[in-house]
Design an enzyme around this catalytic site. Structure first.
Site, PDB file in Angstrom:
ATOM      1  N   HIS A 116      11.789   2.546  -8.401  1.00 59.70           N
ATOM      2  CA  HIS A 116      10.895   2.960  -7.235  1.00 59.70           C
ATOM      3  C   HIS A 116       9.652   3.573  -8.000  1.00 59.70           C
ATOM      4  O   HIS A 116       8.968   4.447  -7.388  1.00 59.70           O
ATOM      5  CB  HIS A 116      11.514   4.281  -6.336  1.00 59.70           C
ATOM      6  CG  HIS A 116      10.945   4.246  -4.886  1.00 59.70           C
ATOM      7  ND1 HIS A 116      11.499   3.877  -3.858  1.00 59.70           N
ATOM      8  CD2 HIS A 116       9.647   4.750  -4.301  1.00 59.70           C
ATOM      9  CE1 HIS A 116      10.664   3.915  -2.649  1.00 59.70           C
ATOM     10  NE2 HIS A 116       9.608   4.497  -2.964  1.00 59.70           N
ATOM     11  N   ARG A 159       9.461   7.416  -9.068  1.00 66.86           N
ATOM     12  CA  ARG A 159       9.252   8.304  -7.887  1.00 66.86           C
ATOM     13  C   ARG A 159      10.448   8.941  -7.077  1.00 66.86           C
ATOM     14  O   ARG A 159      10.219   9.507  -6.294  1.00 66.86           O
ATOM     15  CB  ARG A 159       8.418   7.559  -7.055  1.00 66.86           C
ATOM     16  CG  ARG A 159       6.815   7.111  -7.529  1.00 66.86           C
ATOM     17  CD  ARG A 159       6.299   6.205  -6.519  1.00 66.86           C
ATOM     18  NE  ARG A 159       5.602   6.546  -5.394  1.00 66.86           N
ATOM     19  CZ  ARG A 159       4.465   7.362  -4.878  1.00 66.86           C
ATOM     20  NH1 ARG A 159       3.798   7.673  -6.341  1.00 66.86           N
ATOM     21  NH2 ARG A 159       4.081   7.523  -3.803  1.00 66.86           N
ATOM     22  N   VAL A 211       5.126  -2.727 -14.967  1.00 68.66           N
ATOM     23  CA  VAL A 211       4.446  -4.116 -15.545  1.00 68.66           C
ATOM     24  C   VAL A 211       2.987  -3.790 -15.097  1.00 68.66           C
ATOM     25  O   VAL A 211       2.462  -3.647 -13.889  1.00 68.66           O
ATOM     26  CB  VAL A 211       4.910  -5.186 -14.524  1.00 68.66           C
ATOM     27  CG1 VAL A 211       3.911  -6.582 -14.809  1.00 68.66           C
ATOM     28  CG2 VAL A 211       6.217  -5.776 -14.748  1.00 68.66           C
ATOM     29  N   ARG A 263       1.613  -0.108  -8.187  1.00 70.11           N
ATOM     30  CA  ARG A 263       0.297   0.522  -8.288  1.00 70.11           C
ATOM     31  C   ARG A 263      -1.031  -0.395  -8.641  1.00 70.11           C
ATOM     32  O   ARG A 263      -1.972  -0.184  -8.019  1.00 70.11           O
ATOM     33  CB  ARG A 263       0.629   1.460  -9.408  1.00 70.11           C
ATOM     34  CG  ARG A 263       1.304   2.720  -9.031  1.00 70.11           C
ATOM     35  CD  ARG A 263       1.504   3.802 -10.158  1.00 70.11           C
ATOM     36  NE  ARG A 263       2.505   4.626  -9.967  1.00 70.11           N
ATOM     37  CZ  ARG A 263       3.659   4.962 -10.177  1.00 70.11           C
ATOM     38  NH1 ARG A 263       4.308   3.856 -10.725  1.00 70.11           N
ATOM     39  NH2 ARG A 263       4.569   5.908  -9.965  1.00 70.11           N
TER      40      ARG A 263
END
Length: 370
Positions: free
Chosen positions: A262, A265, A295, A316
């Protein structure tokens, strides 16, 4: 590097820098932050610093093919957009722009359960495959209704995130008293179910309170039979970090597995996704294995693909592209990273994804080591 609509060439790091300048600080902390001391966020990145590649030469690399097939769909790139929530926090068009950008790059887009545009709007904007992501809510009727809508819109699979029985302690969000504000909302979910996600309180995260109220922490492997009965779509389980759970996933009917922590997170101190990828791939019984976690460039994706991933999901970075340039930014970020991957494949002497195997990678015991 890829040309953005500003006419400049950007790397992923450039998109990140631009996004930070444009995004509200509390939203930036929501996107970039991790659980507690953020050790697993750092571990995901550090794992790639320990990768050393073993290039082959005279391999005939005048043409490099980055295309991949999954569940009968062929994509131009093995890089996909991981499910993340509330894209309108960083761009007015939100997931509609993300869908256009992913489609332009020929990439998979996994639409988050808490998307801020409707499933129908996203599907209309997309020219590439879409999957729907779910969390397990106490309200199973809400989950079932989302699945029916996704099927009607032509979504190709359902990805169940299984590593959130409760939300990780994300100190940035708690210190900011973070809540979903303005006119941004999870528009595919009944407003009553989502109400607490919008209730700001000093010293606490509205998303933690919402998760505690609405997510079903009592779900077990046996409950997957109910979900399988709700849909004809392939079932993908996201959040697997051990061989034991990979074998259980296969036993309970998973069609694919996503190796993921995750993005750091959830459980702080959890293993880096890359460090367990081979273990999970070996236990997956031939099922496709996808990967996310840390990555940031094409050479990172090459390592993950060599260690057993069929596809690499970015979380992200597409949000950086979206914030910096809308649909063009998402497409640019995905194209840049795919171009980096193709370049690394050529220099490594592996002109197709099928040529990538574990012989490509040597893991150093320390970052920067030989």
């Amino acid at each position: 590097m890829t040309q953005t609509r500003t006419g400049q060439s950007f790397t992923g790091t450039d998109y990140q820098r631009l996004a930070r300048e444009l995004v509200d600080p509390d939203v930036w902390d929501f996107i970039e932050g991790g659980a507690e001391a953020e050790r697993t966020v750092a571990a995901n990145l550090a794992a790639f610093d320990r990768v050393r590649l073993r290039p082959r030469v005279l391999a005939g690399v005048s043409e490099v093919d980055t295309s991949v097939e999954l569940f009968g769909t062929r994509y131009a790139t093995p890089l996909g957009v991981a499910p993340t929530a509330y894209h309108r926090l960083v761009d007015a068009e939100g997931e509609v722009a993300t869908a256009r950008g992913a489609g332009a790059a020929g990439a998979l887009f996994v639409v988050g359960m808490f998307a801020s545009r409707t499933l129908e709007e996203i599907a209309e904007a997309s020219s590439s495959e879409l999957w729907i992501q779910l969390y397990w809510l106490r309200r199973r009727d809400v989950m079932a209704a989302l699945l029916r809508r996704a099927e009607r819109c032509g979504y190709g699979a359902v990805m169940l995130t299984v590593d959130v029985p409760r939300m990780g302690r994300r100190w940035r969000d708690m210190r900011n008293g973070f809540a979903i504000g303005g006119d941004v909302a999870a528009v595919n979910i009944d407003a009553g179910v989502m109400a607490s996600a919008h209730e700001r309180a000093a010293g606490g995260s509205a998303l933690v309170r919402h998760t505690a109220q609405q997510f079903d922490a009592g779900v077990t492997w046996d409950d997957l039979a109910w979900l399988r009965a709700q849909t004809r779509l392939p079932l993908v389980l996201k959040g697997i970090l051990t061989a034991e759970d990979a074998r259980l996933a296969v036993r309970h009917g998973a069609d694919a597995i996503v190796v993921s922590n995750h993005g750091g997170r959830q459980l702080d101190g959890a293993v880096a996704s890359l460090d367990v990828l081979a273990e999970v791939a070996d236990a997956a019984g031939g099922r496709p294995v996808l990967f996310d976690g840390g990555v940031r460039r094409g050479v990172d994706a090459l390592a993950a693909l060599a260690l057993g991933a069929r596809m690499v999901l970015l979380g992200r970075p597409p949000l950086w592209g979206l914030a910096a340039g809308g649909a063009d930014g998402v497409a640019g970020l995905l194209r840049t990273t795919t171009e980096e991957l193709a370049h690394a494949m050529a220099l490594a002497g592996r002109p197709t994804l099928g040529d990538l195997d574990r012989s490509v990678v040597r893991m150093s015991t320390i970052a920067g080591g030989a």
